[in-house]
Design a protein around this motif. Structure first.
Motif, PDB file in Angstrom:
ATOM      1  N   ALA A 294     -22.823  69.341  64.334  1.00  0.00           N
ATOM      2  CA  ALA A 294     -22.078  68.593  65.345  1.00  0.00           C
ATOM      3  C   ALA A 294     -21.084  69.463  66.099  1.00  0.00           C
ATOM      4  CB  ALA A 294     -21.361  67.411  64.700  1.00  0.00           C
ATOM      5  N   VAL A 295     -20.449  70.421  65.407  1.00  0.00           N
ATOM      6  CA  VAL A 295     -19.458  71.260  66.087  1.00  0.00           C
ATOM      7  C   VAL A 295     -20.127  72.134  67.143  1.00  0.00           C
ATOM      8  CG1 VAL A 295     -17.749  71.263  64.245  1.00  0.00           C
ATOM      9  CG2 VAL A 295     -19.613  72.925  64.179  1.00  0.00           C
ATOM     10  N   GLN A 296     -21.372  72.556  66.895  1.00  0.00           N
ATOM     11  CA  GLN A 296     -22.075  73.354  67.896  1.00  0.00           C
ATOM     12  C   GLN A 296     -22.529  72.489  69.061  1.00  0.00           C
ATOM     13  OE1 GLN A 296     -25.114  75.948  66.333  1.00  0.00           O
ATOM     14  NE2 GLN A 296     -23.902  76.506  64.550  1.00  0.00           N
ATOM     15  N   ALA A 297     -22.997  71.288  68.763  1.00  0.00           N
ATOM     16  CA  ALA A 297     -23.367  70.373  69.840  1.00  0.00           C
ATOM     17  C   ALA A 297     -22.148  70.037  70.698  1.00  0.00           C
ATOM     18  CB  ALA A 297     -23.970  69.096  69.253  1.00  0.00           C
ATOM     19  N   LEU A 298     -21.003  69.865  70.061  1.00  0.00           N
ATOM     20  CA  LEU A 298     -19.756  69.576  70.775  1.00  0.00           C
ATOM     21  C   LEU A 298     -19.426  70.705  71.756  1.00  0.00           C
ATOM     22  CD1 LEU A 298     -16.504  68.164  69.206  1.00  0.00           C
ATOM     23  CD2 LEU A 298     -16.398  70.186  70.643  1.00  0.00           C
ATOM     24  N   PHE A 299     -19.555  71.958  71.299  1.00  0.00           N
ATOM     25  CA  PHE A 299     -19.226  73.097  72.149  1.00  0.00           C
ATOM     26  C   PHE A 299     -20.181  73.170  73.339  1.00  0.00           C
ATOM     27  CE2 PHE A 299     -18.599  77.962  72.397  1.00  0.00           C
ATOM     28  CZ  PHE A 299     -17.538  77.810  73.262  1.00  0.00           C
ATOM     29  N   SER A 300     -21.480  72.932  73.107  1.00  0.00           N
ATOM     30  CA  SER A 300     -22.451  72.958  74.212  1.00  0.00           C
ATOM     31  C   SER A 300     -22.127  71.903  75.257  1.00  0.00           C
ATOM     32  CB  SER A 300     -23.863  72.740  73.672  1.00  0.00           C
ATOM     33  OG  SER A 300     -24.277  73.820  72.856  1.00  0.00           O
ATOM     34  N   GLU A 301     -21.818  70.689  74.814  1.00  0.00           N
ATOM     35  CA  GLU A 301     -21.472  69.623  75.752  1.00  0.00           C
ATOM     36  C   GLU A 301     -20.182  69.940  76.494  1.00  0.00           C
ATOM     37  OE1 GLU A 301     -23.304  67.184  76.586  1.00  0.00           O
ATOM     38  OE2 GLU A 301     -24.842  67.158  75.028  1.00  0.00           O
ATOM     39  N   PHE A 302     -19.235  70.550  75.803  1.00  0.00           N
ATOM     40  CA  PHE A 302     -17.972  70.935  76.428  1.00  0.00           C
ATOM     41  C   PHE A 302     -18.219  71.940  77.551  1.00  0.00           C
ATOM     42  CE2 PHE A 302     -14.401  73.951  76.550  1.00  0.00           C
ATOM     43  CZ  PHE A 302     -13.356  73.107  76.878  1.00  0.00           C
ATOM     44  N   LEU A 303     -19.114  72.898  77.318  1.00  0.00           N
ATOM     45  CA  LEU A 303     -19.408  73.893  78.345  1.00  0.00           C
ATOM     46  C   LEU A 303     -20.121  73.264  79.530  1.00  0.00           C
ATOM     47  CD1 LEU A 303     -20.543  76.854  76.064  1.00  0.00           C
ATOM     48  CD2 LEU A 303     -18.369  76.618  77.267  1.00  0.00           C
ATOM     49  N   MET A 304     -21.053  72.348  79.265  1.00  0.00           N
ATOM     50  CA  MET A 304     -21.733  71.671  80.378  1.00  0.00           C
ATOM     51  C   MET A 304     -20.752  70.836  81.183  1.00  0.00           C
ATOM     52  SD  MET A 304     -25.585  70.729  79.037  1.00  0.00           S
ATOM     53  CE  MET A 304     -25.304  70.399  77.302  1.00  0.00           C
ATOM     54  N   MET A 305     -19.770  70.261  80.526  1.00  0.00           N
ATOM     55  CA  MET A 305     -18.713  69.551  81.236  1.00  0.00           C
ATOM     56  C   MET A 305     -17.958  70.514  82.150  1.00  0.00           C
ATOM     57  SD  MET A 305     -15.320  67.665  79.644  1.00  0.00           S
ATOM     58  CE  MET A 305     -14.362  69.189  79.500  1.00  0.00           C
TER      59      MET A 305
ATOM     60  N   HIS B 214     -20.882  64.412  80.268  1.00  0.00           N
ATOM     61  CA  HIS B 214     -20.823  65.396  79.187  1.00  0.00           C
ATOM     62  C   HIS B 214     -19.499  65.294  78.418  1.00  0.00           C
ATOM     63  CE1 HIS B 214     -24.622  67.336  79.890  1.00  0.00           C
ATOM     64  NE2 HIS B 214     -24.356  67.427  81.191  1.00  0.00           N
ATOM     65  N   ALA B 215     -18.441  64.871  79.093  1.00  0.00           N
ATOM     66  CA  ALA B 215     -17.186  64.618  78.365  1.00  0.00           C
ATOM     67  C   ALA B 215     -17.396  63.514  77.330  1.00  0.00           C
ATOM     68  CB  ALA B 215     -16.081  64.238  79.347  1.00  0.00           C
ATOM     69  N   GLY B 216     -18.108  62.467  77.732  1.00  0.00           N
ATOM     70  CA  GLY B 216     -18.414  61.413  76.769  1.00  0.00           C
ATOM     71  C   GLY B 216     -19.275  61.910  75.625  1.00  0.00           C
ATOM     72  N   GLN B 217     -20.180  62.853  75.918  1.00  0.00           N
ATOM     73  CA  GLN B 217     -21.020  63.420  74.861  1.00  0.00           C
ATOM     74  C   GLN B 217     -20.212  64.313  73.922  1.00  0.00           C
ATOM     75  OE1 GLN B 217     -24.500  62.479  74.449  1.00  0.00           O
ATOM     76  NE2 GLN B 217     -23.388  60.982  75.693  1.00  0.00           N
ATOM     77  N   VAL B 218     -19.148  64.923  74.434  1.00  0.00           N
ATOM     78  CA  VAL B 218     -18.230  65.653  73.551  1.00  0.00           C
ATOM     79  C   VAL B 218     -17.628  64.691  72.530  1.00  0.00           C
ATOM     80  CG1 VAL B 218     -16.024  66.897  73.440  1.00  0.00           C
ATOM     81  CG2 VAL B 218     -17.697  67.478  75.208  1.00  0.00           C
TER      82      VAL B 218
END
Length: 666
Positions: A456-467, A510-514
């Motif tokens: 989850a922490v890696q998915a969070l970082f990817s979504e944060f970057l796309m945001m 993507h913020a919501g996905q974070v």
């Protein structure tokens, strides 16, 4: 010669550190944390009064007047968010004593003990090692800190092993099976104990971790002053990395600022040693014919070399996390990292030489030559699909995403310069920006598709970057008056234009996905950059909501007529309560795709009604207090068995900030 200079009073820009607690929480007899961030005087945004409109730019009606600009600026100057070191502040000045009394600690109540049923660390910290730790502590603190009691060897063993286990939960850069307390540097033992304290989940133990972190920092500085050779010693470098890991996201401004600035010496030491370059490493492989003695030596040499690899890549990921969290330029460069990627986790965590050989020989290797460094992956991103079988696939993907994060950072800086220079009459510049953004966006999406079950922490970082590819976090923060009155007005112009475009909808999606990924982070692990990313994502959605509240009150359309080819939607359509709710923190669907592409639907976030709730109650993102409530609930929800006052200092600071932002009148 002595000179007196009268320096002019200047408005100093603040960053995330300025929201952290000013006073150290490690004072004797403090059981709960009291964070007074001065946000009662936070600049008040009144989006309900559109009367004063700039005649020069009617498109920002009601945006520049989110509050009385003069009062906002005056209030901002009075806020106590700046850390201005005073003459009576020094090492240990806030540390009255080491507050740990192990007899008052119920180890069984810690959510982190036992640390893992799958990990067994054979070595035990003995009385001699305990005495070395105690001597280092007393020698370092002198008479500045009282020590009414000191943990036993048994309790220190628990803390040290917990500290090792916490590293293994993430990227496993401390090897557990060659750990030997008798031969380990005392400074590294203290650093591991500090890491174990911070992650223990019990307040009094966590306070002690803050003291031990400071002791580690001072002891390491004293050591290198007396013996420069330690700059090439692996254990010294590991201890240095641990205290920086602890300090940078501890939630208190002084140690955070010191940890941020002290990353440079560690980078310099590793770079000068050659650890960033492939030539530093040799290929060590076991053979079925190796004798026990030869195999043992190979294993230990391999572990040391692998430890350097993992330390380098951990430092790079740490650097990128701090870059985005603190809005400062990276210290390391992706272009200089030709270090081979770390070995597979089952090889790295093999408990003995024979197990290491078996795991190594069982790994499926690809044909040579093998390009498996970060530099190789960023040169040709398709190589992420062709990693050798003995590489750590999950960690390599995490390092790859961190490399993309560096590219995204470069892109955002180039965008800020290009847009300011090109204006609206340079189509080539805008085409280049859009093309590069799309390339990076595609790289991140491809990285996600390689392993849909990413941690989850890696998915969070990817979504944060796309945001971040679709919104300027710097502009979002300027919205709160980061650079004063004039800069805040200028950011309103750009953000108002942004809020009407597809970019904005992509960013808040993507913020919501974070937030969605943050909800899936295992309990008690949302404590570093990921918690700050959660705050930034919440802030981005909140700013979007503020701007659209203003648009609704002005009865302006939410989308420009020339937005894009996918169509637009009026304010009435989007704000219609009967419109399809789009759960920004839910899974992707045809409805969410239509929202991003065509502005169809009503953007919402979910507030969970109880800890086991997975559906929750939907709230429109223009219900501004609820937006911040969602972010707060995500942070607090990662600590299910903790009271609201018994959370890490960073979480408490972010919660207080979001509470006060959410309470602003709308």
């Amino acid at each position: 010669m002595e000179h007196d200079f009268d320096l002019p009073s200047v408005q100093v820009p603040y960053d995330l550190l300025d929201f952290m607690n000013q006073t150290d929480y490690l004072i004797e007899n403090i059981d709960t944390l009291d964070f007074d961030l001065g946000l009662e005087d936070f600049p008040v945004f009144d989006v309900s009064d559109p009367k004063e409109v700039s005649a020069a730019d009617p498109g920002v009606a009601g945006v520049e007047n989110l509050g009385t600009n003069k009062s906002r600026f005056e209030v901002f100057k009075r806020t106590p968010w700046f850390w201005n070191p005073s003459s009576n502040q020094s090492t240990f000045s806030d540390h009255v004593q080491i507050p740990l009394d192990e007899h008052g600690v119920n180890v069984a109540s810690s959510p982190h003990w036992p640390y893992s049923v799958e990990l067994y660390i054979q070595d035990k910290l003995d009385q001699q090692a305990r005495d070395r730790i105690f001597q280092l502590v007393t020698r370092t603190v002198g008479s500045k800190v009282s020590i009414p009691s000191f943990p036993s060897a048994h309790f220190l063993d628990i803390l040290v092993k917990n500290g090792i286990a916490k590293k293994i939960e993430t990227d496993a850069w401390i090897h557990p099976h060659t750990f030997c307390a008798r031969t380990t540097r005392t400074e590294l033992l203290v650093a591991l104990a500090a890491a174990g304290c911070v992650c223990f989940g019990i307040m009094s133990v966590g306070k002690t971790g803050g003291v031990l972190q400071e002791i580690t920092r001072v002891a390491l500085n004293n050591l290198v002053e007396s013996d420069n050779s330690v700059l090439r010693d692996l254990q010294y470098l590991q201890a240095y990395m641990i205290w920086i890991d602890i300090g940078i996201f501890c939630g208190r401004k002084r140690p955070m600022e010191i940890a941020e600035s002290d990353l440079q010496p560690l980078c310099t030491a590793l770079r000068k040693a050659g650890a960033f370059n492939v030539s530093f490493y040799t290929r060590i492989t076991p053979s079925a014919s190796d004798s026990d003695e030869v195999l043992e030596q190979k294993w230990r040499n391999w572990v040391k070399q692998e430890s350097y690899k993992r330390l380098v890549y951990h430092l790079f990921q740490h650097d990128m996390n701090v870059t985005w969290a603190m809005n400062r330029n990276p210290i390391t460069s992706y272009s200089e990292l030709s270090v081979p990627l770390p070995a597979a986790r089952e090889i790295w965590l093999a408990p003995s030489p024979s197990a290491w050989r078996a795991a190594h020989l069982a790994a499926i290797r690809g044909p040579g030559p093998i390009h498996n460094s970060l530099r190789d992956l960023l040169t040709k991103p398709d190589r992420i699909n062709l990693l050798p079988g003995d590489a750590d696939q999950t960690l390599s993907l995490s390092v790859f995403v961190a490399g993309i994060a560096a590219l995204v950072w470069d892109h955002r800086k180039q965008v800020s310069i290009t847009e300011d220079a090109a204006g609206d009459d340079d189509p080539k510049a805008h085409l280049w920006i859009q093309s590069r953004r799309q390339d990076l966006y595609q790289m991140l999406q491809n990285a996600q598709s390689i392993n849909p079950s990413l941690p989850a922490v890696q998915a969070l970082f990817s979504e944060f970057l796309m945001m971040n590819l679709h919104v300027s976090l710097e502009d979002v923060q300027r919205f709160a008056g980061k650079f004063g009155e004039d800069e805040a007005q200028r950011s309103h112009v750009g953000l108002d234009r942004w809020s009407k475009q597809r970019q904005a909808r992509t960013a808040i999606w993507h913020a919501g996905q974070v937030l969605r990924a943050a909800r899936n982070v295992p309990p008690y692990q949302l404590r570093g950059f990921d918690s700050i990313a959660t705050y930034y994502a919440t802030l981005t959605i909140w700013v979007f909501g503020v701007l659209h509240c203003s648009a609704r009150k002005r009865n302006h359309p939410l989308s420009d007529s020339n937005d894009d080819a996918f169509g637009t939607c009026s304010a009435t359509q989007m704000l219609d309560g009967a419109a399809c709710p789009i759960h920004l923190d839910g899974p992707s669907s045809q409805d969410t795709i239509a929202f991003v592409a065509c502005n169809r639907g009503r953007a919402t976030l979910r507030l969970l009604d109880h800890p086991l709730d997975v559906i929750g109650t939907s709230h429109d993102i223009m219900d501004l207090p609820r937006v911040m409530d969602v972010g707060i609930q995500v942070l607090e929800g990662n600590y299910p068995d903790s009271s609201k006052d018994d959370l890490p200092p960073l979480i408490l600071s972010l919660r207080k900030l979001m509470q006060d932002l959410g309470n602003l009148p709308s």
